[in-house]
Design a protein around this motif. Sequence first.
Motif, PDB file in Angstrom:
ATOM      1  N   GLY A  56       0.827  -1.212   0.000  1.00 31.42           N
ATOM      2  CA  GLY A  56       0.000   0.000   0.000  1.00 31.42           C
ATOM      3  C   GLY A  56       0.854   1.251   0.000  1.00 31.42           C
ATOM      4  N   ILE A  57       0.187   2.381  -0.181  1.00 30.79           N
ATOM      5  CA  ILE A  57       0.895   3.656  -0.121  1.00 30.79           C
ATOM      6  C   ILE A  57       1.051   4.066   1.349  1.00 30.79           C
ATOM      7  CG2 ILE A  57       0.776   6.099  -0.808  1.00 30.79           C
ATOM      8  CD1 ILE A  57       1.370   4.015  -3.100  1.00 30.79           C
ATOM      9  N   LYS A  58       0.104   3.667   2.176  1.00 34.97           N
ATOM     10  CA  LYS A  58       0.202   3.930   3.628  1.00 34.97           C
ATOM     11  C   LYS A  58       0.140   2.617   4.388  1.00 34.97           C
ATOM     12  CE  LYS A  58      -1.824   8.447   3.204  1.00 34.97           C
ATOM     13  NZ  LYS A  58      -0.628   9.233   3.454  1.00 34.97           N
ATOM     14  N   PRO A  59       1.276   2.150   4.870  1.00 31.12           N
ATOM     15  CA  PRO A  59       1.311   0.864   5.581  1.00 31.12           C
ATOM     16  C   PRO A  59       0.697   1.017   6.979  1.00 31.12           C
ATOM     17  CG  PRO A  59       3.479   1.890   5.572  1.00 31.12           C
ATOM     18  CD  PRO A  59       2.595   2.804   4.794  1.00 31.12           C
ATOM     19  N   THR A  60      -0.343   0.224   7.258  1.00 32.38           N
ATOM     20  CA  THR A  60      -1.172   0.471   8.435  1.00 32.38           C
ATOM     21  C   THR A  60      -0.414   0.343   9.759  1.00 32.38           C
ATOM     22  OG1 THR A  60      -3.232  -0.017   7.350  1.00 32.38           O
ATOM     23  CG2 THR A  60      -3.144  -0.488   9.707  1.00 32.38           C
ATOM     24  N   ASP A  61       0.362  -0.735   9.942  1.00 37.42           N
ATOM     25  CA  ASP A  61       1.034  -0.893  11.241  1.00 37.42           C
ATOM     26  C   ASP A  61       2.054   0.232  11.460  1.00 37.42           C
ATOM     27  OD1 ASP A  61      -0.455  -3.110  11.853  1.00 37.42           O
ATOM     28  OD2 ASP A  61       1.076  -4.560  11.250  1.00 37.42           O
ATOM     29  N   ALA A  62       2.802   0.570  10.418  1.00 35.92           N
ATOM     30  CA  ALA A  62       3.789   1.654  10.551  1.00 35.92           C
ATOM     31  C   ALA A  62       3.077   2.974  10.846  1.00 35.92           C
ATOM     32  CB  ALA A  62       4.611   1.767   9.277  1.00 35.92           C
ATOM     33  N   ARG A  63       1.955   3.184  10.208  1.00 38.95           N
ATOM     34  CA  ARG A  63       1.214   4.439  10.402  1.00 38.95           C
ATOM     35  C   ARG A  63       0.655   4.529  11.818  1.00 38.95           C
ATOM     36  NH1 ARG A  63      -4.062   5.538   6.696  1.00 38.95           N
ATOM     37  NH2 ARG A  63      -4.216   7.822   6.793  1.00 38.95           N
ATOM     38  N   LEU A  64       0.001   3.441  12.265  1.00 44.94           N
ATOM     39  CA  LEU A  64      -0.551   3.449  13.629  1.00 44.94           C
ATOM     40  C   LEU A  64       0.571   3.591  14.659  1.00 44.94           C
ATOM     41  CD1 LEU A  64      -3.348   0.711  13.614  1.00 44.94           C
ATOM     42  CD2 LEU A  64      -3.621   3.164  14.029  1.00 44.94           C
ATOM     43  N   GLY A  65       1.713   2.947  14.377  1.00 41.22           N
ATOM     44  CA  GLY A  65       2.856   3.042  15.298  1.00 41.22           C
ATOM     45  C   GLY A  65       3.369   4.473  15.359  1.00 41.22           C
ATOM     46  N   ALA A  66       3.522   5.108  14.191  1.00 39.77           N
ATOM     47  CA  ALA A  66       4.041   6.483  14.164  1.00 39.77           C
ATOM     48  C   ALA A  66       3.087   7.421  14.907  1.00 39.77           C
ATOM     49  CB  ALA A  66       4.212   6.939  12.718  1.00 39.77           C
ATOM     50  N   TYR A  67       1.796   7.194  14.771  1.00 35.22           N
ATOM     51  CA  TYR A  67       0.812   8.091  15.400  1.00 35.22           C
ATOM     52  C   TYR A  67       0.595   7.754  16.878  1.00 35.22           C
ATOM     53  CZ  TYR A  67      -0.446   9.555  10.606  1.00 35.22           C
ATOM     54  OH  TYR A  67      -0.425  10.050   9.327  1.00 35.22           O
ATOM     55  N   ASN A  68       1.102   6.579  17.296  1.00 30.04           N
ATOM     56  CA  ASN A  68       1.040   6.197  18.724  1.00 30.04           C
ATOM     57  C   ASN A  68      -0.397   6.278  19.264  1.00 30.04           C
ATOM     58  OD1 ASN A  68       2.219   5.270  21.036  1.00 30.04           O
ATOM     59  ND2 ASN A  68       2.751   7.305  21.815  1.00 30.04           N
ATOM     60  N   ILE A  69      -1.307   5.634  18.577  1.00 31.22           N
ATOM     61  CA  ILE A  69      -2.728   5.715  18.917  1.00 31.22           C
ATOM     62  C   ILE A  69      -3.162   4.598  19.861  1.00 31.22           C
ATOM     63  CG2 ILE A  69      -5.070   5.488  17.965  1.00 31.22           C
ATOM     64  CD1 ILE A  69      -3.916   6.695  15.355  1.00 31.22           C
ATOM     65  N   HIS A  87       4.345  14.042  10.200  1.00 30.58           N
ATOM     66  CA  HIS A  87       4.930  12.721   9.915  1.00 30.58           C
ATOM     67  C   HIS A  87       5.340  12.613   8.460  1.00 30.58           C
ATOM     68  CE1 HIS A  87       3.872  10.960  13.795  1.00 30.58           C
ATOM     69  NE2 HIS A  87       2.878  11.828  13.743  1.00 30.58           N
ATOM     70  N   ARG A  88       6.466  11.930   8.242  1.00 32.58           N
ATOM     71  CA  ARG A  88       6.921  11.668   6.879  1.00 32.58           C
ATOM     72  C   ARG A  88       5.938  10.781   6.158  1.00 32.58           C
ATOM     73  NH1 ARG A  88      12.349  13.019   5.820  1.00 32.58           N
ATOM     74  NH2 ARG A  88      11.573  13.319   3.722  1.00 32.58           N
ATOM     75  N   SER A  89       5.788  10.994   4.856  1.00 28.16           N
ATOM     76  CA  SER A  89       4.964  10.077   4.062  1.00 28.16           C
ATOM     77  C   SER A  89       5.726   8.743   3.975  1.00 28.16           C
ATOM     78  CB  SER A  89       4.700  10.654   2.681  1.00 28.16           C
ATOM     79  OG  SER A  89       5.775  10.380   1.839  1.00 28.16           O
ATOM     80  N   PHE A  90       5.024   7.713   3.569  1.00 26.94           N
ATOM     81  CA  PHE A  90       5.611   6.366   3.589  1.00 26.94           C
ATOM     82  C   PHE A  90       6.109   5.937   2.210  1.00 26.94           C
ATOM     83  CE2 PHE A  90       2.602   6.785   7.041  1.00 26.94           C
ATOM     84  CZ  PHE A  90       3.324   6.319   8.121  1.00 26.94           C
ATOM     85  N   VAL A  91       6.123   6.874   1.263  1.00 32.47           N
ATOM     86  CA  VAL A  91       6.576   6.559  -0.095  1.00 32.47           C
ATOM     87  C   VAL A  91       7.567   7.627  -0.558  1.00 32.47           C
ATOM     88  CG1 VAL A  91       4.584   5.225  -0.898  1.00 32.47           C
ATOM     89  CG2 VAL A  91       4.477   7.706  -0.978  1.00 32.47           C
ATOM     90  N   PRO A  92       8.438   7.278  -1.525  1.00 34.42           N
ATOM     91  CA  PRO A  92       9.479   8.230  -1.913  1.00 34.42           C
ATOM     92  C   PRO A  92       9.013   9.341  -2.863  1.00 34.42           C
ATOM     93  CG  PRO A  92       9.743   6.151  -3.094  1.00 34.42           C
ATOM     94  CD  PRO A  92       8.623   5.946  -2.137  1.00 34.42           C
ATOM     95  N   ALA A  93       7.755   9.318  -3.316  1.00 38.17           N
ATOM     96  CA  ALA A  93       7.290  10.367  -4.245  1.00 38.17           C
ATOM     97  C   ALA A  93       5.780  10.489  -4.159  1.00 38.17           C
ATOM     98  CB  ALA A  93       7.676  10.016  -5.682  1.00 38.17           C
ATOM     99  N   HIS A  94       5.289  11.636  -4.615  1.00 38.29           N
ATOM    100  CA  HIS A  94       3.862  11.913  -4.829  1.00 38.29           C
ATOM    101  C   HIS A  94       3.028  12.118  -3.569  1.00 38.29           C
ATOM    102  CE1 HIS A  94       4.410  11.535  -9.043  1.00 38.29           C
ATOM    103  NE2 HIS A  94       4.849  10.290  -8.929  1.00 38.29           N
ATOM    104  N   ASP A  95       3.238  11.335  -2.510  1.00 38.57           N
ATOM    105  CA  ASP A  95       2.473  11.611  -1.294  1.00 38.57           C
ATOM    106  C   ASP A  95       3.229  12.682  -0.506  1.00 38.57           C
ATOM    107  OD1 ASP A  95       0.331  11.418   0.337  1.00 38.57           O
ATOM    108  OD2 ASP A  95       0.924   9.564   1.330  1.00 38.57           O
ATOM    109  N   ILE A  96       2.525  13.325   0.439  1.00 44.89           N
ATOM    110  CA  ILE A  96       3.141  14.415   1.182  1.00 44.89           C
ATOM    111  C   ILE A  96       3.183  14.066   2.668  1.00 44.89           C
ATOM    112  CG2 ILE A  96       2.916  16.681   0.054  1.00 44.89           C
ATOM    113  CD1 ILE A  96      -0.087  16.367   0.968  1.00 44.89           C
TER     114      ILE A  96
END
Length: 401
Positions: free
Chosen positions: A193-206, A355-364
């Motif tokens: 995916g463009i946003k990996p769920t576990d990494a995203r939830l971990g970064a947001y510390n929810i 937070h940094r985007s999880f892809v090297p281009a296009h997402d912000i």
Amino acid sequence: MTLPPRLLEIVNRFGRDTDPGIHRLRERLQVWCNGTDQIEFERRWTELVEQALTRPHWIAALFPQACAEFPNLLPLIRSLDNARDLPDQRARGANENLNTWVIEQGDVSLSDGLMGRLLDDLQYGHPHEGPAFLFLSRYYAYLDLLQAYLVADALRPLHERIFAILHLQRNQWPQSYCNGYLYQGWEALGLAGIKPTDARLGAYNITPLLSPSDRVLDVGANSGFLALAVGRHVAHVDAVELNPFLVEIGRSAADFLGQKNVRFTIADIESWRPDTIYDAVFSLANHCTIDGRMSMDFENYVARLFSLIKPGGWLFFESHNVFGPGTGAPGDDGDLDAKFDIIERYFECVDSTMHRSFVPAHDIDKLFVKLRRRPTYLADAVRTFSLAKAITRYRSLPGRP
Ligand SMILES: C[S@@+](CC[C@H](N)C(=O)[O-])C[C@H]1O[C@@H](n2cnc3c(N)ncnc32)[C@H](O)[C@@H]1O
């Protein structure tokens, strides 16, 4: 270069270090790079190539330019694929034709075959080049295919189903995200995916803020992977999403996992009527969606969320582009101070982080904010959030742009 080192080089380009499935894939490729177990590699690679070159959903995901250049390609593959099920001469003929096609197009030493061209593109192509997400949608779909066919056999039926649904979405749903690939990924399913769920939830510390008895709502739940991951920590999640193809992907994932505490609903959040109020609501990049399907204005949207959350309950809010000009256009959150003048009348701002985007281009890079619902609407609330301060804080961190 032989094939396993070539594949390893591709995986190492943008495969995420936070993803355990990518670790396993790298380890397995490394074993094959060392010359061990070559027969096993050949068997798996043959299965992968056959699948990638004979299923319309893989052809469409991995070779979009070839499909555009040769409009007959997909109908031909589809008819040969269907004919294989016929119990007669035609099935044999179709099988022979498909086998010839797979041998010709799957030979990676030929730079004009489909597989050879794909590997070249993924090994040397630049993620910024071409239309938005063209490279990345092919790259991450290919990593998903590698995971299911080289390491994690149990994922194959789920991946086949999900990519078949994405193929239907591509043909039938205008304005799908990320060039028709998965916006949300999930490490637990071997989907980048463009946003990996576990990494995203971990970064947001929810998750430390959630409790096992909580009832949660995910607004615009997309393919439901975040709802399913959150569901592992709470009693119940309502995943409300307008796009029926994405909801079908979420339901397929729930079936695959045997998870029963996420209720998927196909609905417009504006007209949807809940049967409960929630301890926490996720509004991640959903207050003004770039697909233009969120018709509520910002204050009505916030008031709606306020009505859905218990007093003291959580609102988890993710921005769109906070570096935008602030014109109020969909996807532009350069006017976030003005938006927070509104939101802080309904919710108290507890914490905000970029937070940094999880892809090297296009997402912000995105802003994530934790807010608590006020007991009552506070007309004269003074805004505490400052976009300028959030951005300055972010830019002062090492390695930030
Ligand atoms: C930018 S994506 C965000 C997805 C998800 N919230 C996340 O952050 O992973 C916006 C999502 O909202 C959905 N959507 C757009 N308008 C909607 C509406 N009016 N009601 C429900 N969902 C909507 C889209 O189909 C898409 O899946």
